[in-house]
Design a protein around this motif. Sequence first.
Motif, PDB file in Angstrom:
ATOM      1  N   LEU A 301     -26.635 -84.931 -36.517  1.00 44.52           N
ATOM      2  CA  LEU A 301     -26.467 -86.364 -36.312  1.00 44.52           C
ATOM      3  C   LEU A 301     -26.443 -86.641 -34.813  1.00 44.52           C
ATOM      4  O   LEU A 301     -25.570 -86.147 -34.096  1.00 44.52           O
ATOM      5  CB  LEU A 301     -25.175 -86.862 -36.969  1.00 44.52           C
ATOM      6  N   PHE A 302     -27.411 -87.416 -34.349  1.00 45.98           N
ATOM      7  CA  PHE A 302     -27.503 -87.783 -32.937  1.00 45.98           C
ATOM      8  C   PHE A 302     -26.992 -89.218 -32.779  1.00 45.98           C
ATOM      9  O   PHE A 302     -27.584 -90.150 -33.327  1.00 45.98           O
ATOM     10  CB  PHE A 302     -28.947 -87.683 -32.441  1.00 45.98           C
ATOM     11  N   GLU A 303     -25.909 -89.345 -32.048  1.00 44.70           N
ATOM     12  CA  GLU A 303     -25.301 -90.674 -31.919  1.00 44.70           C
ATOM     13  C   GLU A 303     -24.553 -90.746 -30.597  1.00 44.70           C
ATOM     14  O   GLU A 303     -23.834 -89.815 -30.216  1.00 44.70           O
ATOM     15  CB  GLU A 303     -24.346 -90.924 -33.086  1.00 44.70           C
ATOM     16  N   GLU A 304     -24.735 -91.837 -29.891  1.00 44.84           N
ATOM     17  CA  GLU A 304     -24.071 -92.021 -28.614  1.00 44.84           C
ATOM     18  C   GLU A 304     -22.824 -92.880 -28.800  1.00 44.84           C
ATOM     19  O   GLU A 304     -22.908 -93.963 -29.401  1.00 44.84           O
ATOM     20  CB  GLU A 304     -25.008 -92.686 -27.598  1.00 44.84           C
ATOM     21  N   PRO A 305     -21.682 -92.437 -28.325  1.00 43.72           N
ATOM     22  CA  PRO A 305     -20.464 -93.242 -28.459  1.00 43.72           C
ATOM     23  C   PRO A 305     -20.623 -94.579 -27.731  1.00 43.72           C
ATOM     24  O   PRO A 305     -21.207 -94.649 -26.650  1.00 43.72           O
ATOM     25  CB  PRO A 305     -19.377 -92.378 -27.798  1.00 43.72           C
ATOM     26  N   GLU A 306     -20.105 -95.625 -28.353  1.00 40.58           N
ATOM     27  CA  GLU A 306     -20.225 -96.947 -27.753  1.00 40.58           C
ATOM     28  C   GLU A 306     -19.199 -97.135 -26.638  1.00 40.58           C
ATOM     29  O   GLU A 306     -18.043 -96.716 -26.755  1.00 40.58           O
ATOM     30  CB  GLU A 306     -20.026 -98.025 -28.822  1.00 40.58           C
ATOM     31  N   ASP A 307     -19.655 -97.763 -25.558  1.00 40.88           N
ATOM     32  CA  ASP A 307     -18.771 -98.067 -24.439  1.00 40.88           C
ATOM     33  C   ASP A 307     -17.969 -99.324 -24.791  1.00 40.88           C
ATOM     34  O   ASP A 307     -18.544-100.401 -24.949  1.00 40.88           O
ATOM     35  CB  ASP A 307     -19.591 -98.289 -23.174  1.00 40.88           C
ATOM     36  N   PRO A 308     -16.647 -99.220 -24.930  1.00 40.63           N
ATOM     37  CA  PRO A 308     -15.839-100.389 -25.321  1.00 40.63           C
ATOM     38  C   PRO A 308     -15.969-101.563 -24.350  1.00 40.63           C
ATOM     39  O   PRO A 308     -15.858-102.721 -24.749  1.00 40.63           O
ATOM     40  CB  PRO A 308     -14.405 -99.846 -25.334  1.00 40.63           C
ATOM     41  N   SER A 309     -16.251-101.276 -23.090  1.00 42.20           N
ATOM     42  CA  SER A 309     -16.350-102.354 -22.102  1.00 42.20           C
ATOM     43  C   SER A 309     -17.600-103.208 -22.307  1.00 42.20           C
ATOM     44  O   SER A 309     -17.653-104.355 -21.865  1.00 42.20           O
ATOM     45  CB  SER A 309     -16.357-101.769 -20.691  1.00 42.20           C
ATOM     46  N   ASN A 310     -18.630-102.648 -22.986  1.00 42.70           N
ATOM     47  CA  ASN A 310     -19.871-103.396 -23.230  1.00 42.70           C
ATOM     48  C   ASN A 310     -19.929-103.978 -24.632  1.00 42.70           C
ATOM     49  O   ASN A 310     -20.946-104.518 -25.035  1.00 42.70           O
ATOM     50  CB  ASN A 310     -21.091-102.481 -23.019  1.00 42.70           C
ATOM     51  N   ARG A 311     -18.834-103.877 -25.370  1.00 48.98           N
ATOM     52  CA  ARG A 311     -18.802-104.371 -26.741  1.00 48.98           C
ATOM     53  C   ARG A 311     -18.929-105.893 -26.773  1.00 48.98           C
ATOM     54  O   ARG A 311     -18.283-106.604 -26.014  1.00 48.98           O
ATOM     55  CB  ARG A 311     -17.490-103.956 -27.408  1.00 48.98           C
ATOM     56  N   SER A 312     -19.838-106.381 -27.634  1.00 52.92           N
ATOM     57  CA  SER A 312     -20.016-107.820 -27.779  1.00 52.92           C
ATOM     58  C   SER A 312     -20.459-108.134 -29.204  1.00 52.92           C
ATOM     59  O   SER A 312     -20.652-107.228 -30.031  1.00 52.92           O
ATOM     60  CB  SER A 312     -21.063-108.345 -26.782  1.00 52.92           C
TER      61      SER A 312
END
Length: 484
Positions: A301-312
């Motif tokens: 599984l290839f997945e990049e963790p989301e940056d909480p500061s860019n969450r929208s």
Amino acid sequence: MLKSKILVIKYYLLDAEWVDSTFFWSLNRSSPGNFTPYLALLENMEGESIYEVDSEDGVGADIISTVEFNHTGELLATGDKGGRVVIFQREPESKNEPHTQGEYNVYSTFQSHEPEFDYLKSLEIEEKINKIKWLPQQNAAHSLLSTNDKTIKLWKVTERDKRPEGYNLKDEEGKLKDLSTVTSLQVPVLKPMDLMVEVSPRRIFANGHTYHINSISVNSDCETYMSADDLRINLWHLAITDRSFNIVDIKPANMEDLTEVITASEFHPHHCNLFVYSSSKGSLRLCDMRASALCDKHSKLFEEPEDPSNRSFFSEIISSVSDVKFSHSGRFMLTRDYLTVKVWDLNMETKPIETYQVHDYLRSKLCSLYENDCIFDKFECAWNGSDSVIMTGAYNNFFRMFDRNTKRDVTLEASRESSKPRAILKPRRVCVGGKRRKDDISVDSLDFTKKILHTAWHPAENIIAIAATNNLYIFQDKVNSEMH
């Protein structure tokens, strides 16, 4: 009166000059097999308008929906929303005209799909060609797969330049002779004739998908291929049309529990047991068909963790992967989401090894892009033959190229306005704010109706095909052209 056209333009990338003619073909929708060629020699240094042909029907049917080179790059196929496939062939190099190598001229055109209606579901099935995939050439004939939302077809493309003459039992018109008039026997002979390209349907793979097909991929074993829709992936044998094997099924028991859909899939270029599929959540799943018949459990599984500061509000939408492509070496994967292209190493699942911003200046425009539905556009991506450069499309008829070695990038434009004779294809730059250079374009001036969704790169040379709505542009690198 609406305009209808497919435009083939060849000139050179970056700091090079126009050296060839412009060819233009009008598409006669009433007769899919009729192509009227027009040769336009544009000799005016200041440029002239491109020829246009009136069309009775809407221009929507002529919008190109897929572009694909074959494995040698000698043939280039395009599909459009009207269900038609146009094949271009590369002309051989002429001794008298050494710069003619690289010209792609119309080879054949045929109607692949027609509009249908599913009476059981009261559903209209569009004729639009979603994908075209060439099969490796096994003999003198070429073969390709084309698909709309529901039906996949296998086509055989053959040439005929001789015809038999001198039958014993038939006359010149093909009618049977009176046997009493046959007094002697003769050996039929083959006589030369004008080259004829014949396209015939060999197989029709229907009733395999409940949802819309978004991708097809031919396996390296040259015997099987897979097709993917929103929730399932099926494995087909090229010789068997009445059944397929379901290898991925992510449909939940209760559709209210559905959280993601399949957006694209592709076989590994060298290992026939491996394939990858992408999802609307931005993840990639690598599956091994040796593990089990139903590949519900992925190998990686290839997945990049989301940056909480860019969450929208738009985070989930713009993270959806619209295209995935294995590199020619098979070591890397290239993915495209709304704002970026990413390169993944098959040996590292935690994050991509490279991330390139395609049009980060649109991040402040996501609200308006959501309102006009542009945020749901599905851009494709492509590798060059050596896997050192990647390409993808953008808005305003811009397309982007990223050099993985030098980390340089360039924005180029495929438009009729910039396609003047002897014009230089200059890099373009989008200005967000502050001081603007002379040739810069403001982000507020971008035309979001002009978008390059479909691109293709020649498998061995620096030749690219760009589909800009109903226009097809073919560009060739000058350095490459001088070497060949």
